[in-house]
Scaffold this active site. Structure first.
Site, PDB file in Angstrom:
ATOM      1  N   ASP A   1       0.852  -1.201   0.000  1.00 10.52           N
ATOM      2  CA  ASP A   1       0.000   0.000   0.000  1.00 10.52           C
ATOM      3  C   ASP A   1       0.879   1.240   0.000  1.00 10.52           C
ATOM      4  O   ASP A   1       1.988   1.211   0.532  1.00 10.52           O
ATOM      5  CB  ASP A   1      -0.799   0.117   1.301  1.00 10.52           C
TER       6      ASP A   1
HETATM    7  N1  URA Z   1      -1.146  -5.756   4.230  1.00 10.19           N
HETATM    8  C1  URA Z   1      -1.569  -4.483   4.175  1.00 10.19           C
HETATM    9  O1  URA Z   1      -2.564  -4.129   4.801  1.00 10.19           O
HETATM   10  N2  URA Z   1      -0.905  -3.623   3.392  1.00 10.19           N
HETATM   11  C2  URA Z   1       0.187  -3.948   2.686  1.00 10.19           C
HETATM   12  O2  URA Z   1       0.760  -3.107   2.000  1.00 10.19           O
HETATM   13  C3  URA Z   1       0.623  -5.287   2.757  1.00 10.19           C
HETATM   14  C4  URA Z   1      -0.056  -6.174   3.528  1.00 10.19           C
END
Ligand code: URA
Length: 252
Positions: free
Chosen positions: A120
């Site tokens: 993310d």
């Molecule tokens: N889980 C999440 O919530 N975000 C990420 O970027 C990776 C795993």
């Protein structure tokens, strides 16, 4: 025992102008001009012929300079990036992208350099990229079950039952029809924990804590398989590897 790394360096030979164009050095016409100007050397000797075939191997590229600088790696490359927060894993979204943290030419490479899964925008830590499509597929395939470890900082104190619930293989995320695979949990403090997951659902770790009434305030990935984020790799910095080296480091 881990399967052996299957990606080996290829030693195919390519026309010099095509090879350099595929690495983002310019169009074939531009490359012909800078070959003529003596800007590409092998063992210090200028290469002038765009049609000359050269081996796209690590060994040959170690002898190749462009404008006095070592040439970029040949195809079969990989990158380990320490992704900062605020940067998106995409080639063409608005805002700062992970490709902005790499040399400009890398964005133009063929085969393209793709991220191995995504983090993310607000998640930091270890992000892998490779131009080896088969390796990419092996690493992100649901069958691979490669464990990724995240360190989460939470808004509220841990409840105490997170390890059992995450390990159960029964936790359902909102809006999904299949429970999560068992995940490992290790408390690090009242509001801090490691979570290791072997699948890659959308915002998975954030949603796992949300399902238990908590909220992730900060999330960082520090390990993919056996590959730990190198402690001396600063945020935004990257490490260039061969694709087969990357696979060996992930599989351990
Ligand atoms: N889980 C999440 O919530 N975000 C990420 O970027 C990776 C795993």
């Amino acid at each position: 025992m881990s399967p052996p790394a299957r990606t080996q360096p290829k030693a195919a030979r390519f026309r010099l102008d095509r090879l350099l164009a595929s690495l983002g050095y310019g169009s074939r016409a531009q490359i012909a001009l800078f070959l003529r100007a003596g800007r590409v050397t092998l063992d210090g000797v200028a290469l002038h012929d765009p049609a000359q075939r050269i081996e796209a191997s690590e060994a040959v590229f170690a002898r190749l300079d462009i404008d006095g600088e070592p040439a970029d790696p040949p195809p079969g490359m990989a990158v380990a990036l320490n992704k900062p927060t605020g940067v998106t894993c995409s080639r063409k979204e608005a805002g700062k992208l992970v490709y902005d943290l790499l040399p400009d030419r890398f964005r133009l490479r063929e085969p393209p350099l793709s991220t191995v899964g995504r983090l993310d925008k607000e998640t930091s830590g270890l992000l892998l990229l490779t131009d080896d499509g088969a390796l990419l597929h092996r690493l992100i395939s649901p069958k691979s079950k490669i464990e990724k470890r995240y360190r989460a900082r939470l808004a509220r104190p841990l409840r105490g039952d997170e390890a059992d619930i995450f390990a159960s293989g029964a936790l359902m995320l909102e809006g999904e029809v299949k429970p999560l695979l068992p995940a490992r949990f290790e408390a690090l403090g009242a509001k801090e924990a490691y979570v290791s997951v072997s699948e890659g659902r959308y915002h998975q770790v954030r949603r796992m804590f949300a399902a238990l009434g908590n909220h992730v305030e900060a999330l960082a990935r520090d390990r993919i398989g056996a590959f730990a984020l190198p402690p001396d790799l600063a945020e935004g910095a990257s490490l260039i590897l061969r694709a087969h080296e990357l696979e060996a480091r992930v599989r351990g």
